[in-house]
Write an enzyme that holds these catalytic residues in place. Structure first.
Site, short mmCIF file in Angstrom:
data_model
loop_
_atom_site.label_atom_id
_atom_site.label_comp_id
_atom_site.label_asym_id
_atom_site.label_seq_id
_atom_site.Cartn_x
_atom_site.Cartn_y
_atom_site.Cartn_z
CG HIS A 94 -0.12 0.08 2.57
ND1 HIS A 94 0.46 -0.86 3.13
CD2 HIS A 94 -0.45 0.97 3.15
CE1 HIS A 94 0.84 -0.41 4.21
NE2 HIS A 94 0.70 0.78 4.47
CG HIS A 96 0.63 4.86 4.87
ND1 HIS A 96 -0.08 4.08 5.82
CD2 HIS A 96 -0.02 6.03 4.77
CE1 HIS A 96 -1.22 5.00 6.42
NE2 HIS A 96 -1.04 6.04 5.55
CG ASP A 98 5.11 3.05 7.20
OD1 ASP A 98 4.51 3.48 6.13
OD2 ASP A 98 4.89 2.56 8.11
CG HIS A 99 4.39 -0.05 3.96
ND1 HIS A 99 4.20 -1.35 4.35
CD2 HIS A 99 3.85 0.64 5.15
CE1 HIS A 99 3.96 -1.60 5.46
NE2 HIS A 99 3.70 -0.36 6.07
CG HIS A 184 -3.87 0.23 6.24
ND1 HIS A 184 -3.32 0.38 7.52
CD2 HIS A 184 -2.74 1.07 5.75
CE1 HIS A 184 -2.52 1.30 7.93
NE2 HIS A 184 -2.03 1.68 6.69
CG ASP A 207 0.69 -1.14 7.56
OD1 ASP A 207 1.52 -2.11 7.91
OD2 ASP A 207 1.06 0.04 7.70
#
Length: 312
Positions: A94, A96, A98-99, A184, A207
């Site tokens: 996904h 975000h 941090d990914h 999420h 997530d």
């Protein structure tokens, strides 16, 4: 030493006795084993001292399948001993940061490390647009290196596939990959991925809140890597932050507690549950045993608290 024992046999005997030698068939089995390496196990985009941002790699027959690309993923691959030039597939769960913060950087840095073969990337929209814009942003450097260093053009190597829904994603000679939609909010869509290889099955949750789709996807898997938070420690995580109230609400609304991760693992009948994307990631008051105890409340299998560069 007997006259009938030649030098090669003698050296082999010594190596075997010291544990340094393995028969050729054992080495072949090890090389063909499907490996999972946790590259980054800390949840959230903020850089930390002890845990890198979320990422993992599955290596099957020396082919690397990277799942998520948090900050520093290329360096983590190098530290894990995975050759960047062998990068073959990248999966994003996904969007975000941090990914996906180093999604483009991973491919660019692999190219600077000698990548000359195609890379297929998979993820939810707008991954195609993101890839195009990344190449535009770095066009000056890319063109300079092609002209000055004799590198092959980068853009033709990248083949982007937008994943719109759950179901089969891809299949090659090493793995079969299946996706499931997970919950999420507000990031939609978000996916979990299952990798079925000849010797084992590995599921990466991405997530999510506790998800029936994930339970179905992970049925009887050998390993489930599930994100996990420790709700009682969230107040410490957000203490002193200007947006503490909103941040706490956000974290609690779209993640899974370690205890609920155990519930998911038990319902899916997985063999091993690996807790990763830990939130909080570096709370000194949280021991590994506390994470394990929480997940084991409802899960009867093996629980592992993820560590950066841990290989399973």
């Amino acid at each position: 030493m007997s006259a009938n024992l030649d030098r090669r046999a003698f050296l082999g005997l010594i190596a075997a006795l010291t544990g340094a030698w393995r028969p050729p068939d054992a080495r072949a089995r090890e090389n063909s084993r499907t490996r999972l390496i946790l590259l980054g196990t800390g949840g959230g985009p903020r850089p930390r001292k002890l845990r890198s941002a979320p990422a993992q790699v599955i290596v099957a027959n020396d082919v690397a399948y990277v799942i998520d690309c948090g900050d520093g993923v290329a360096r983590q691959l190098v530290l894990a001993g995975v050759a960047l030039a062998g990068l073959r597939h990248v999966f994003i769960t996904h969007h975000h940061s941090d990914h996906n913060a180093d999604y483009g950087n991973l491919i660019l840095l692999a190219w600077t490390a000698g990548l000359r073969t195609p890379v297929d990337t998979w993820g939810p929209p707008p991954i195609e647009r993101m890839t195009r814009l990344f190449l535009e942003t770095n066009a000056y450097d890319i063109q300079a290196r092609i002209a000055d260093e004799g590198r092959v053009p980068l853009a033709p190597l990248i083949h982007v596939h937008e994943v719109q829904s759950g179901g089969p994603v891809m299949r090659d000679g090493n793995v079969r990959v299946t996706a499931a939609l997970v919950h999420h909010p507000p990031v939609v869509p978000a996916f979990a991925y299952r990798f079925d290889a000849a010797d084992r099955s590995i599921v990466i949750s991405g997530d999510t809140t506790p998800s029936d789709n994930l339970i179905q996807l992970a049925q009887d898997a050998d390993i489930l890597v599930h994100e996990a938070m420790y709700p009682a420690a969230i107040d410490r995580l957000v203490a002193g932050v200007a947006n503490a109230t909103d941040l706490k609400r956000s974290i609690l609304s779209h993640h899974t507690s370690a205890e609920d991760a155990g519930r998911v693992a038990q319902a899916a009948r997985v063999k091993t549950l690996v807790l990763s994307h830990l939130v909080p990631a570096e709370d000194p008051l949280l021991s590994d045993q506390m994470w394990i105890d929480a997940a084991s409340t409802h899960f009867q299998g093996r629980v592992i608290v993820g560590k950066d560069l841990l290989e399973l």
